[in-house]
Design an enzyme around this catalytic site. Structure first.
Site, mmCIF file in Angstrom:
data_model
loop_
_atom_site.group_PDB
_atom_site.id
_atom_site.type_symbol
_atom_site.label_atom_id
_atom_site.label_comp_id
_atom_site.label_asym_id
_atom_site.label_seq_id
_atom_site.Cartn_x
_atom_site.Cartn_y
_atom_site.Cartn_z
ATOM 1 N N CYS A 186 0.536 -1.234 -0.049
ATOM 2 C CA CYS A 186 0.156 -0.490 -0.018
ATOM 3 C C CYS A 186 0.194 1.543 -0.284
ATOM 4 C CB CYS A 186 -1.261 0.197 1.132
ATOM 5 S SG CYS A 186 -0.215 0.863 2.596
ATOM 6 N N CYS A 213 2.767 2.490 3.244
ATOM 7 C CA CYS A 213 3.914 1.104 3.393
ATOM 8 C C CYS A 213 5.156 1.118 2.662
ATOM 9 C CB CYS A 213 3.556 -0.364 3.554
ATOM 10 S SG CYS A 213 2.896 -1.003 4.675
ATOM 11 N N CYS A 266 -2.934 -4.687 1.735
ATOM 12 C CA CYS A 266 -1.224 -4.410 2.004
ATOM 13 C C CYS A 266 -0.853 -5.635 2.044
ATOM 14 C CB CYS A 266 -1.219 -3.889 2.060
ATOM 15 S SG CYS A 266 0.741 -3.567 2.447
ATOM 16 N N CYS A 293 0.981 -4.495 5.490
ATOM 17 C CA CYS A 293 0.559 -3.778 6.378
ATOM 18 C C CYS A 293 -0.449 -5.074 6.845
ATOM 19 C CB CYS A 293 0.280 -2.230 6.978
ATOM 20 S SG CYS A 293 -1.068 -1.964 5.841
ATOM 21 N N ASP A 303 -7.288 -9.553 66.280
ATOM 22 C CA ASP A 303 -7.911 -10.874 66.532
ATOM 23 C C ASP A 303 -9.653 -10.325 66.418
ATOM 24 O OD1 ASP A 303 -5.473 -12.527 66.603
ATOM 25 O OD2 ASP A 303 -5.977 -12.515 69.022
HETATM 26 ZN ZN ZN Z 1 0.520 -1.310 4.095
#
Ligand code: ZN
Length: 514
Positions: free
Chosen positions: A21, A24, A95, A98, A330
């Site tokens: 993509c 990226c 993509c 990613c 106690d």
């Molecule tokens: Zn990507």
């Protein structure tokens, strides 16, 4: 402006043509500024196209290339005037790097989903952190792209370090933080008490990591609390170790084109614990400090812990709590004076801001009983809580005890006790607590004693002792397990009828003015 340097052009072309993509592509081309990532998806794709076509040496990507088709297709399906939207059309290719994180999981729709989840959870918060859990195979795919990009750069006699490329998490943060911040109306920051975490998975490519376990066996050791050995940590370690050649044989470029996108499996909201401290008096001789349950059966209907925390938990809307105190008494022992310091950790509270008046009202609500009374109720820090346990052994405690004596006594028979200072006792673990504590012998100090004659078989004894002294045993001797004891010192049988804690000398928490 894309801010991609000319030298990365071949890398950009290589990635785009393999199904990566545009965002990226920016990452692998080392674009280290948020602005280009935030461009609407279509606009970014167009810019990238223009960038690649601008140079005469590099012919524009052919229409045969799959991704370009999808880009074309996207342009065709874009509704005019919808340019602002960062949404990626449904039919665009997911993509291969990613797995859709930078495409489908930064849309307005995605942000709305998070907003609704946070809103319905009903938390009070000033800012938030946004941790993202990504599937480990993304690391493998990124490694593959880096090796390929590195080769491309080598052709130009250049180097591409792995540290130069922009991590997916970083790019995702650049895009998503401003969007969520705007929607929630508060800032995403790097450190906050409130956390909105998202968890992604991608089943289709889960097996991407598996070859690493055969090549780098020792990086993948089964861990008790992990579902899979392929943790991000282990994968990072293996990728660091594996030789480039081995990697390329097992995971050849390009990575498969996914049919599906990453799935959002969970949105987790959590608020850091809040701590509340105070001091309590206990006026009942039938009330344990903590719930008294033996073999699943309740022995006493309530406890100090329950009487205090019930109201607290409701007000703070907490999931659970942890109660702690400076020592304990106690069930039949009262705690008088200024009371015993206690602190409560409220886990995952939904409400956290309270005024002094709110705390006073809460205290009053808790005190609506004759069994206990709470004072100095206040919100404290986790660090401040440590004061309560600090040097507990060295602290002094004051008690008053009503004692029965077998042999008839006169006032003069008990006076000698008033003169005894710093009396050292040897105490073996009392019989009554042997079932829950190991057998041991310890030495404790009675700092001072003061007597008050009642009648010929009774007197009252006021003691100032080192914390941790077993008072009941000091009176009756516990069959010779505590020496000396009141019985042995008075050469008769002694027993304790009533015991009250008069003060616990821990100067925390600070007093709250009324
Ligand atoms: Zn990507």
């Amino acid at each position: 402006m894309l801010l991609i340097e000319e030298k990365y052009k071949p890398v950009a072309k290589l990635l785009l043509s393999s199904g990566t993509c545009p965002r990226c592509v920016l990452r692998l081309c080392c674009v280290g500024f948020p602005a280009p990532y935030r461009l609407p998806y279509k606009e970014l794709a167009d810019e990238l196209w223009k960038f690649l076509a601008s140079d005469g040496d590099i012919s524009p990507p052919s229409k045969k290339i799959r991704l370009d088709d999808s880009l074309e297709c996207e342009s065709a399906t874009q509704v005019p005037g919808d340019d602002e939207d960062t949404d990626v059309s449904e039919d665009s290719q997911t993509c291969n790097l990613c797995l859709g994180i930078l495409q489908h999981h930064c849309s307005k729709e995605f942000v709305k989903k998070i907003f609704h989840k946070v809103q319905s959870a009903g938390y009070e918060f000033q800012d938030f952190v946004f941790p993202v859990s990504l599937p480990a195979q993304l690391l493998v795919r990124e490694h593959s792209a880096w090796l390929e990009a590195q080769q491309e750069m080598r052709k130009q006699d250049r180097v591409l370090e792995k540290a130069d490329i922009i991590q997916l998490k970083e790019a995702y943060k650049w895009i998503i933080h401003p969007m969520i911040s705007e929607e929630l109306g508060v800032q995403a920051v790097s450190k906050s008490l409130f956390e909105v975490g998202v968890v992604f998975c991608h089943q289709e490519t889960d097996e991407d990591c598996h070859f690493l376990a055969t090549v780098c066996k020792d990086c993948f050791k089964p861990a008790k609390n992990k579902q899979s050995v392929f943790t991000r940590m282990a994968v990072v370690k293996a990728l660091d170790k594996i030789k480039d050649n081995d990697f390329c044989i097992h995971f050849p470029w390009p990575p498969s084109l996914p049919k599906t996108t990453c799935q959002l499996v969970d949105i987790q909201c959590n608020h850091a614990s809040v701590f509340v401290a105070g001091r309590y008096n206990k006026f009942s001789r039938n009330l344990p400090q903590t719930p008294w349950v033996i073999d699943g059966e309740r022995k006493m209907e309530s406890s100090v812990e329950e009487l205090i925390t019930e109201q607290l938990k409701a007000l703070f809307k907490a999931d659970s709590f942890n109660f702690s105190s400076s020592g304990r008494e106690d069930v039949d022992v009262r705690t008088l004076g200024r009371g015993r310091p206690f602190a409560i950790e409220l886990v995952n509270p939904h409400r956290v801001t309270f005024t002094k008046q709110d705390m006073k009202d809460l205290q009053q609500k808790i005190n609506n009983t004759d069994k206990i009374k709470v004072r100095d109720l206040q919100i404290v820090t986790r660090e401040a809580m440590a004061h309560m346990k600090e040097g507990e052994e060295e602290k002094t405690k004051c008690y008053s005890a009503l004692i029965w004596i077998e042999k008839p006594i006169g006032k003069e028979d008990i006076e000698f006790l008033n003169d005894i200072k710093e009396l050292t006792l040897a105490q073996k673990t009392p019989l009554r607590v042997l079932h829950r504590r190991p057998l041991a012998s310890r030495s404790r100090n009675i700092h001072t004693m003061k007597t008050e004659y009642v009648d010929e078989h009774h007197f009252r004894l006021y003691l100032k002792t080192q914390a941790g002294t077993y008072i009941k045993e000091f009176v009756h001797g516990d069959f010779g397990r505590t020496v000396p004891n009141i019985g042995s010192m008075m050469k008769t049988t002694a027993d304790i009828l009533e015991l009250d804690v008069e003060s616990v000398d821990v100067d925390w928490p600070p007093a709250v003015e009324d």
